[in-house]
Design an enzyme around this catalytic site. Sequence first.
Site, PDB file in Angstrom:
ATOM      1  CD  GLU A 154     -30.399   9.413   4.692  1.00 53.29           C
ATOM      2  OE1 GLU A 154     -29.641   9.759   3.823  1.00 53.29           O
ATOM      3  OE2 GLU A 154     -30.396   8.742   5.631  1.00 53.29           O
TER       4      GLU A 154
ATOM      5  CG  HIS B 279     -25.490  12.426   2.802  1.00 53.59           C
ATOM      6  ND1 HIS B 279     -26.950  12.488   2.049  1.00 53.59           N
ATOM      7  CD2 HIS B 279     -25.727  11.455   3.895  1.00 53.59           C
ATOM      8  CE1 HIS B 279     -27.675  11.771   2.577  1.00 53.59           C
ATOM      9  NE2 HIS B 279     -27.072  11.283   3.669  1.00 53.59           N
ATOM     10  CD  GLU B 280     -23.117   9.837   6.782  1.00 51.99           C
ATOM     11  OE1 GLU B 280     -23.673   9.770   7.844  1.00 51.99           O
ATOM     12  OE2 GLU B 280     -23.885   9.321   5.699  1.00 51.99           O
TER      13      GLU B 280
ATOM     14  CG  HIS C 167     -27.889  12.538   8.238  1.00 48.81           C
ATOM     15  ND1 HIS C 167     -29.133  12.480   7.835  1.00 48.81           N
ATOM     16  CD2 HIS C 167     -27.354  11.361   7.440  1.00 48.81           C
ATOM     17  CE1 HIS C 167     -29.315  11.699   6.963  1.00 48.81           C
ATOM     18  NE2 HIS C 167     -28.040  11.180   6.613  1.00 48.81           N
TER      19      HIS C 167
END
Length: 426
Positions: free
Chosen positions: A364, A282-283, A286
Amino acid sequence: MHALLLTSCFIAALLLSLALKYWLATRQMRHVAAHRDAVPAAFAATIPLAAHRKAADYTLAKGRFGLLSTAFGAAVLLGWTLLGGLDALNVAVRDVLQPSGGDMAYQLGLLAAFALIGGLLDAPFELWSTFRIEQRFGFNRMTWKLYLADTFKGILVGVIVGLPIAALILWIMGAAGSLWWLWAWGAWMGFNLLILVLYPTVIAPLFNRFEPLADRSLEARVQALMARCGFTAKGLFVMDGSRRSAHANAYFTGFGAAKRVVFFDTLLSKLSPGEVEAVLAHELGHFKHKHVLKRIVAMFAISLAGFALLGWMSGQAWFYQGLGVEPNVAAANDALALLLFMLVTPVFGFFVSPLLAGLSRRHEFEADAYACAQASGADLAAALLKLHEDNAATLTPDPVYVKFYYSHPPASERLAAMRHGVAAAA
Ligand SMILES: [Zn+2]
């Protein structure tokens, strides 16, 4: 004329923002309290009722405390501005420091005195939040000794890092002519980039210990994920976040080849290796979607607008008089202008905060979708639920409150979007 207009706009914006904050906070608290005794159907199988109730109580406690600190903050703001606090401080510091030390000593003294008083006014709230609220819900790991050490180090970093940049900006304001705001903006941006580079390697280690990830199998997993996603990192580190708080996190910092991955020890102790991998994916999402770069560019643009506005207003007498301060006649007004600007712009900025929060929520969703594609969606969903439960984040926020404040979408929406994405891909 102008001064009165600014005063009226300021009072109107402050009252309107207070009314809005109060309305939103009470909505949120009512909504959470009304759903306290039943876990939402979608989570009934995974979240126990006791955890759901704890999340509601934690949200309510923070909400009540938030209302109190908002009211206090508004009173302090009025005290500094229209009630004459900053004016009195300015006169006192100027009379002591300007005759012997000149404009620079007086202006730095004013900034330092303001920061000191501001810090003292905020301290009781910070203490209450850490040692009462966080303590009561079992999140606080901070001791008094550590708190004092942190405060001392924070002041030291503030002096070593803050004083030179403040002196530089003040010097530019005084010496660079009518386009000073452009130069000052350049200096401020350069400083921010420097901090971004120095933070992970120089500043963060002052407050926490970073050790290389010792778990070989997790390391192999993480390296495989990074290779799959096209990233290289200079190191994988575990940070002793548990020294201060039980809240868990992971982050990815740095530029170019100097990127490093940091896991809180609290995250590693709560999540399975697959879940850790999904959180990191997930990071990475970004970064892949350039959210970090976009955020930096947005910060640059907003700062430029801010400096241009300050460049114009700092030369107008009504800017000072409209906010309760008499400008200096025989001394520079730059520090005074900076302080007034920093005090007052957040009041107006509050009204655009839903735009930024909305953008952040969209990011997100994109990062979640990326994580589901590169790692296991089931693991990401499980990690999300665990972190929600461990952080006692409410599963039943008020939808309007979410629109205004939430930088992350509520768990229900994130899980629904993941299911949707996985179904669409299958
Ligand atoms: Zn995220």
